[in-house]
Each structure stands twice: as structure tokens, then as C-alpha cells.
Design an enzyme around this catalytic site. Structure first.
Site, PDB file in Angstrom:
ATOM      1  N   LYS A  38      66.287  71.111  57.922  1.00 56.21           N
ATOM      2  CA  LYS A  38      66.723  69.996  57.068  1.00 56.21           C
ATOM      3  C   LYS A  38      68.157  69.593  57.390  1.00 56.21           C
ATOM      4  O   LYS A  38      68.476  68.409  57.497  1.00 56.21           O
ATOM      5  CB  LYS A  38      66.610  70.414  55.603  1.00 56.21           C
ATOM      6  CG  LYS A  38      67.086  69.367  54.636  1.00 56.21           C
ATOM      7  CD  LYS A  38      67.690  69.975  53.382  1.00 56.21           C
ATOM      8  CE  LYS A  38      69.011  69.338  53.105  1.00 56.21           C
ATOM      9  NZ  LYS A  38      69.838  69.972  52.122  1.00 56.21           N
ATOM     10  N   ASN A  39      69.018  70.575  57.578  1.00 59.21           N
ATOM     11  CA  ASN A  39      70.430  70.247  57.805  1.00 59.21           C
ATOM     12  C   ASN A  39      70.680  69.663  59.191  1.00 59.21           C
ATOM     13  O   ASN A  39      71.744  69.127  59.450  1.00 59.21           O
ATOM     14  CB  ASN A  39      71.314  71.480  57.595  1.00 59.21           C
ATOM     15  CG  ASN A  39      71.501  71.781  56.113  1.00 59.21           C
ATOM     16  OD1 ASN A  39      71.028  71.033  55.263  1.00 59.21           O
ATOM     17  ND2 ASN A  39      72.181  72.862  55.815  1.00 59.21           N
ATOM     18  N   CYS A  92      79.949  67.179  43.007  1.00 55.97           N
ATOM     19  CA  CYS A  92      78.769  67.951  43.369  1.00 55.97           C
ATOM     20  C   CYS A  92      78.873  69.294  42.669  1.00 55.97           C
ATOM     21  O   CYS A  92      79.957  69.848  42.565  1.00 55.97           O
ATOM     22  CB  CYS A  92      78.724  68.132  44.872  1.00 55.97           C
ATOM     23  SG  CYS A  92      77.429  69.234  45.393  1.00 55.97           S
ATOM     24  N   ARG A 114      83.601  69.271  47.178  1.00 56.62           N
ATOM     25  CA  ARG A 114      83.038  68.678  48.388  1.00 56.62           C
ATOM     26  C   ARG A 114      83.640  67.314  48.724  1.00 56.62           C
ATOM     27  O   ARG A 114      82.968  66.289  48.740  1.00 56.62           O
ATOM     28  CB  ARG A 114      81.514  68.576  48.294  1.00 56.62           C
ATOM     29  CG  ARG A 114      80.879  69.925  48.110  1.00 56.62           C
ATOM     30  CD  ARG A 114      79.404  69.883  48.228  1.00 56.62           C
ATOM     31  NE  ARG A 114      78.943  70.014  49.591  1.00 56.62           N
ATOM     32  CZ  ARG A 114      77.671  70.130  49.923  1.00 56.62           C
ATOM     33  NH1 ARG A 114      76.746  70.101  48.995  1.00 56.62           N
ATOM     34  NH2 ARG A 114      77.312  70.269  51.173  1.00 56.62           N
ATOM     35  N   ASP A 151      74.484  79.034  52.949  1.00 56.22           N
ATOM     36  CA  ASP A 151      73.178  78.627  52.428  1.00 56.22           C
ATOM     37  C   ASP A 151      72.212  79.803  52.238  1.00 56.22           C
ATOM     38  O   ASP A 151      71.155  79.641  51.636  1.00 56.22           O
ATOM     39  CB  ASP A 151      72.545  77.578  53.349  1.00 56.22           C
ATOM     40  CG  ASP A 151      73.227  76.226  53.205  1.00 56.22           C
ATOM     41  OD1 ASP A 151      73.796  75.954  52.141  1.00 56.22           O
ATOM     42  OD2 ASP A 151      73.200  75.435  54.172  1.00 56.22           O
ATOM     43  N   ARG A 187      64.227  69.187  47.294  1.00 55.31           N
ATOM     44  CA  ARG A 187      65.200  68.602  48.224  1.00 55.31           C
ATOM     45  C   ARG A 187      65.335  69.443  49.484  1.00 55.31           C
ATOM     46  O   ARG A 187      65.508  68.920  50.572  1.00 55.31           O
ATOM     47  CB  ARG A 187      66.586  68.528  47.556  1.00 55.31           C
ATOM     48  CG  ARG A 187      66.771  67.349  46.657  1.00 55.31           C
ATOM     49  CD  ARG A 187      68.216  67.281  46.237  1.00 55.31           C
ATOM     50  NE  ARG A 187      69.078  67.224  47.400  1.00 55.31           N
ATOM     51  CZ  ARG A 187      70.369  67.549  47.405  1.00 55.31           C
ATOM     52  NH1 ARG A 187      70.945  67.983  46.301  1.00 55.31           N
ATOM     53  NH2 ARG A 187      71.092  67.452  48.491  1.00 55.31           N
TER      54      ARG A 187
END
Ligand code: UD1
Length: 437
Positions: A24-25, A120, A125, A323, A415
Site C-alpha cells: 500500500k505504501n 492526524c 505530521r 508501521d 484503509r
């Protein structure tokens, strides 16, 4: 935003072989990068996650023609029809990664208008590194209400040697500035650049387009601007965060798992920590890689019945990935001994700790530090997923908790992960998703 929830029941050992989806990233920024090349590009291995849908909506809104074959994870993007340069507030609010179209729009059209990202949950961020870099490369920036107007100054072509120094190796800033620099005349050096596997997948894409990019020693990226970039075909790298989640699911349930497509060389420190816990981890090698280095493809894990506490601190690649911090913490809740976790990338990424406490975990949190005293058992509870990776931590805890765990805030799960619940189920996990209450 979905009102649904995830229900989990205690599961026995997870077992099996799983193919990973695309990262995804990596995919979000790669989709944004297609703006740089005028024409139709094709991406394979594209996860069908909510964030990818948002990025598709963004590009469509700019005028691109997009076709997503969800079944086959194949995305076609024709950027020759782009005729708008504005990222709307509602898209920016849903997905911070929207900021990544700024570099490509500026590079190809000389202008971009983006809504400023809101706060966020996992920290402030900011985007100051992105903006400082753009300014240094001749972009004029002007705030207009909730929007930021960016225009390439008419003098930019006179600059032929840009040195962008990042105070911190920010993934997003490195990507945005590198994409911009591909079409800026002369040479650009990004010093203290992020070199995450996802950034390197973008480098691969940009090189295929015809960009001149070199990774130099000492975290420096050197970009030599070219006049034009061409459309490409590319298959996105496997998701190391999905791989991490599945490996941890096997660890926490004392199971056994094989991920034949996982790139072990993308997750060295993480795998080392799993070994330190006592799990048996073996990785394959593929010395014949055409990338010129060993790819170490394939990971097998056999979990120990007596996991030990370990300590780690997150950091930019090749450090421990932020993550994977929350999901790893979940498994440490039932490890033998005291573990400590330090989060150095984001200042507010410990919220899962409080939710894990509701399930019986013994965790003390002091801002960015957590101390976890292993307990025998976790107990099902009603918990809230506060961000993408927190949702994963709670799912893992729910797999071993006595009785039932209900997780709300599932839009975070949606997400970040494509069908990961199906994969966990295939391995034998008791997980159900209810989209509406
Ligand atoms: C990306 C990933 C995210 C991952 C993170 C770190 C995507 C879509 N997201 O996020 O999943 O957790 O990398 O690996 O790829 N910072 C500034 N100013 C800036 C930019 C960043 O101060 O202009 C700070 C941030 O507040 C944070 C740190 O730098 O403390 C790292 O942020 P960054 O690497 O930019 O993360 P993202 O690119 O947002």
C-alpha cells in the site's frame, strides 16, 4: 466512514501458505508518479484498499482516465487527459498521501493547488520538508485559505544544482521531491533521503519512465533532470507490512506460516526480533535477481510455544518499521518477561496500548515509550481501532483473547489492508467483519 466492526474469537494455531498483496505504501505514491508520464501506464499487484480507491478518485478528478480491474489487481491509468491541478479538501482529509501528487503536477504542468492536510491522530505530521524542498527548487508557494497554491517560478530553469537537505529522512518528502526533480533541469541531490523499500520501488518506476536517478552512499539520492518521461508497466513490490501482520498472527497463535513471495531483505530487523522472541524463521535466497543484489524471497516461520520478551525502537529504514510497532506490541503482551518499545518516528503512536490494556495487557505508557509485562492470557473486550496499524494490533490480540473481541473503527483496517481478514480466516483464524451495525 463505515460504522462496522470486527468480531474475533479465540483461534487455535494459524497454519498455511499465503500470497501477499502489493505494498500500500508503495502503490499510492506510484499511482501519483504516473502523472509525470504523458500516456497510459499499467500497474500490476495493486491492492484494492480504501486508500487506493481514494488515489484513483483523486486522479480521476484531475482528468485522468482510470480503469481498475479489481479481480486481477491491475490498474490502467491514462494521464494524457489531465487538465486540472487541484486536490480537494475532502480527498486530502481522507488521505494524507494526496500531498504526493504535488511533485508530479508541478513537474509536468508547473503548478498545483492542494488543500492543506488536517491534523492526524498519530502525530502532527507536517509537510514542511516537502515545502522547503519545493521552494529551494524554484517553486513559489502561497497560502490561499485552506489551499496552498504552488507555481513553478519562471527562473527555475536557471538553477542547475539543487541540494535539498532533509532534517529527517521523511518518506513522503523524499518521494515528492524526487518525483519533482526528475523533470527539473540540472542536478538535484536529496541529502539524508529516506531509503525505505517503498521509496526504492518508486525509484524503479521512475527509472523505467526514463528518469536519471542514482542512490549514492550516505543516504543521498542524485537526480539528473530529463525533458520528458514515458508511460510504464510495473508490478508493485509485496507488502512487507501485510507480511509482518501475518507472521505475527502465526507467532501469537503459536502456528506456522509460509509467505513464498515475501521479501525478507525488506524486513531484516523485524525478522531478527522474531528470532529473538524464540520463533524459528527461515528465508529463501534468490541470488539471480536482476536487481543486482540478493532478494531473499520467501519467509517461513514456526512459532515457539514460549515466546520471550524483546525490546526495540522504531526508526527510518533499515530500522524497525514504525508501521509494525503496534502489531508487534500485541504479540509481546503474552511473551515471557518485560519488553520495552520506543517509538521515534511519530510522537503519538501508542494509542493501541490503552486498548490492549482493556484486554488485560500490562502496559505502561510514557509518551513514546511503552513497557509491556507479559501476561498469561488476554481477554476479549470492546476496543477501538485508532489508526491503521492499531487496528492490526487489536486483531492480533483478538485472535488469542479468551471469549470475544469487538473492534470498532474498522475504516482504519479497510484503509490499510486488502482482504487480510480473508487470509487470516484461510489460516484458521476466527474473524468476521460486519460492515454496518
Ligand atoms: C510514510 C508511510 C507511513 C509510514 C511512514 C514512516 C505512506 C502513505 N505512509 O508516511 O505508513 O509510517 O512513512 O515510515 O507511505 N515530518 C516532518 N515534516 C515533513 C514530513 C515529515 O516533520 O515535512 C516528520 C513526521 O512528522 C514524522 C517523520 O517526519 O515524525 C516521518 O514522517 P514521514 O517519513 O514523512 O512519513 P509519511 O511519508 O507521512
Amino acid at each position: 466512514m463505515s460504522n462496522g466492526h470486527i468480531l474475533l474469537r479465540k483461534s487455535s494455531e494459524l497454519h498455511g501458505t499465503i500470497e501477499l498483496t502489493g505494498a500500500k505504501n508503495a502503490v499510492l505514491v506510484i499511482i501519483a508518479s504516473l502523472i509525470l508520464a504523458n500516456g497510459k501506464s499499467i500497474l500490476e499487484n495493486v491492492p484494492n484498499s480504501a486508500d487506493v480507491q481514494q488515489m484513483i478518485a483523486l486522479l480521476t478528478d484531475l482528468g485522468a482516465q482510470v480503469y481498475f480491474d479489481r479481480e486481477n489487481n491491475r490498474l490502467e491509468v491514462d494521464t494524457s487527459t489531465i487538465d486540472r491541478f487541484e486536490v480537494k479538501q475532502e480527498i486530502m482529509n481522507k488521505m494524507r498521501a494526496s500531498i504526493l501528487v504535488m511533485g508530479p503536477l508541478l513537474a509536468r504542468f508547473g503548478r498545483a493547488k492542494v488543500a492543506l492536510p488536517g491534523g492526524c491522530l498519530i502525530g502532527a505530521r507536517p509537510i514542511n520538508y516537502h515545502l522547503l524542498g519545493f521552494k529551494k527548487m524554484g517553486v513559489l508557494l502561497e497560502e490561499a485559505g485552506a489551499f496552498l497554491n504552488a507555481v513553478l517560478s519562471s527562473h527555475h530553469s536557471m538553477q542547475n544544482h539543487n541540494r535539498i537537505i532533509l532534517e529527517y529522512p521523511s518518506v513522503g518528502a523524499t518521494e515528492n521531491l524526487m518525483m519533482f526533480a526528475t523533470l527539473v533541469p540540472g542536478e538535484t541531490y536529496i541529502i539524508n533521503a529516506a531509503l525505505e523499500p517503498e521509496v526504492l520501488d518508486l525509484v524503479d518506476v521512475l527509472r523505467k519512465m526514463g528518469a536519471k536517478i542514482e542512490i549514492c552512499d550516505g543516504m543521498i539520492i542524485r537526480i539528473k533532470g530529463v525533458d520528458k518521461l514515458n508511460p510504464i508497466n510495473h508490478s508493485v513490490i509485496p507488502d512487507r507490512l501485510e507480511a509482518g501482520a501475518l507472521l505475527l498472527a502465526a507467532c501469537i497463535t503459536q502456528g506456522e506460516i509460509h509467505l513464498p513471495t515475501a521479501r525478507a531483505d525488506h524486513m531484516d530487523i523485524f525478522l531478527e526480533k522474531l528470532r529473538e522472541m524464540g520463533h524459528e524463521v527461515t528465508t529463501g535466497t534468490n541470488p539471480a535477481s536482476d536487481l543486482g543484489y540478493n532478494m531473499h524471497q520467501g519467509i517461513k516461520l514456526k512459532a515457539t510455544k514460549f515466546p520471550k520478551a524483546v525490546s526495540f525502537k522504531t526508526g527510518p529504514y533499515p530500522g524497525f518499521p514504525t508501521d509494525l510497532q503496534a502489531p508487534t506490541m500485541a504479540t509481546l503482551c503474552i511473551a515471557d518477561g518485560v519488553s520495552t518499545v520506543e517509538e521515534t518516528v511519530f510522537e503519538n503512536r501508542m494509542m493501541h496500548g490503552q486498548e490492549l490494556q482493556k484486554m488485560g495487557a500490562q502496559i505502561t505508557i510514557d509518551r513514546t515509550h511503552a513497557t509491556i509485562r507479559g501476561v498469561e492470557m488476554l481477554y476479549g473486550a470492546e476496543v477501538i481501532a485508532t489508526d491503521i496499524r492499531a487496528s492490526c494490533a487489536l486483531v492480533l490480540a483478538g485472535l488469542v483473547a479468551v471469549s470475544q473481541t469487538k473492534i470498532t473503527g474498522i475504516h482504519h483496517w479497510r484503509r490499510g489492508y486488502e482482504k487480510l481478514e480473508r487470509k487470516i480466516k484461510l489460516l484458521g483464524g476466527n474473524i468476521e467483519i460486519f460492515d454496518e451495525e
